[in-house]
Motif scaffolding. Structure first.
Motif: not given
Length: 272
Positions: A161-164, A166-182, A187-191
């Motif tokens: 359901e996501c555009i792979r 653009r994933i890194q860009t979306e992570i960088d643009g979300n402070e909460v997600v970026r903080k958790v990933v860092q 991270y890894h993505v599964f279908n």
């Protein structure tokens, strides 16, 4: 520097801050085996991700008002000529289990991973990341110890359901997600709708291998037991180890002391 003994015993943090030997990651001795523990809330796709890794429907999963997974269980399979074990766990905040039962199941997940856990996969549906996921990661540290984050990889589900790109860009643009990933090891993505996409599993295992190499080993049962100790239990263990080290130092010093040399030098004076 003068140390007040009373102050030491009133401040166990003094000994907790000493550079003592606490449990560390055990070296990986068999590169053909890999143990994976799935963590996350109920309904985020932990069991489905386990099935994707194993390429078989080993874990029960599906839409339900109640959690399917109430006990930690392990399934094994041969993947890319390697023995891979996947341990599924109950979801954090699982309403079917008490706090004590949930803690016992997390302990069992480490036991089932003997001799140790190569990777904890923190499963999160992509696009559904909330502040609660950040709170869960704090609970993971509370259960397994702060060093567990050296062994945690974020696994985003719903990769279909996501555009792979653009994933890194979306992570960088979300402070909460970026903080958790860092705070974790990437991270890894599964279908999970495509069990036949084996490249996503191969890439995950390679990511785990690189992480294990950086850590120079895997998460052990001893590390879990240390995380479960209270501050005072850690204090007394460190205090005991400290004094044993002092005793060993003076014993080695006494054993290395050359009595014959000093006896020979003192002989002329003993005649006076």
């Amino acid at each position: 520097m003068r140390i007040d003994v009373l102050n030491i015993f009133s401040l166990p943090e003094f000994f907790l801050s000493l550079p003592v030997q606490t449990p560390v990651a055990a070296p990986q001795q068999n590169n053909d085996n890999i143990n994976i523990v799935l963590l996350g809330k109920t309904g985020v796709g932990k069991s489905s991700s386990g099935n994707t890794i194993l390429r078989e429907n080993r874990f029960t999963c599906g839409r339900s008002l109640s959690a399917f997974t109430s006990i930690s269980s392990v399934e094994r399979s041969l993947i890319d000529r390697r023995s891979v074990s996947v341990i599924d766990t109950p979801g954090f905040f699982c309403t079917n289990l008490s706090h004590e039962e949930l803690s016992r199941e997390f302990a069992r997940s480490v036991f089932l991973s003997a001799p140790g856990v190569h990777a904890f996969l923190f499963v999160v549906p992509f696009g559904r990341f909330t502040k609660q996921e950040e709170d869960i990661l704090k609970k993971v540290k509370g259960v397994f110890g702060k060093d567990v984050l050296k062994h945690v990889i974020i696994l985003f589900t719903y990769g279909d359901e996501c555009i792979r790109e653009r994933i890194q860009t979306e992570i960088d643009g979300n402070e909460v997600v970026r903080k958790v990933v860092q705070s974790c090891q990437g991270y890894h993505v599964f279908n999970n709708k495509d069990l036949n996409d084996r490249q996503q599993v191969t890439d995950l295992l390679q990511t785990i291998d690189r992480m294990t190499e950086r850590n120079q080993g895997y998460y052990t049962n001893e590390m879990y037991e240390w995380a479960q100790k209270t501050t005072w239990e850690k204090f007394w263990k460190i205090l005991k180890d400290f004094f044993y080290a002092v005793i060993d130092f003076f014993q080695n010093l006494a054993n290395s002391f050359d009595n014959s040399h000093w006896r020979q030098r003192m002989t002329p004076y003993m005649r006076l």
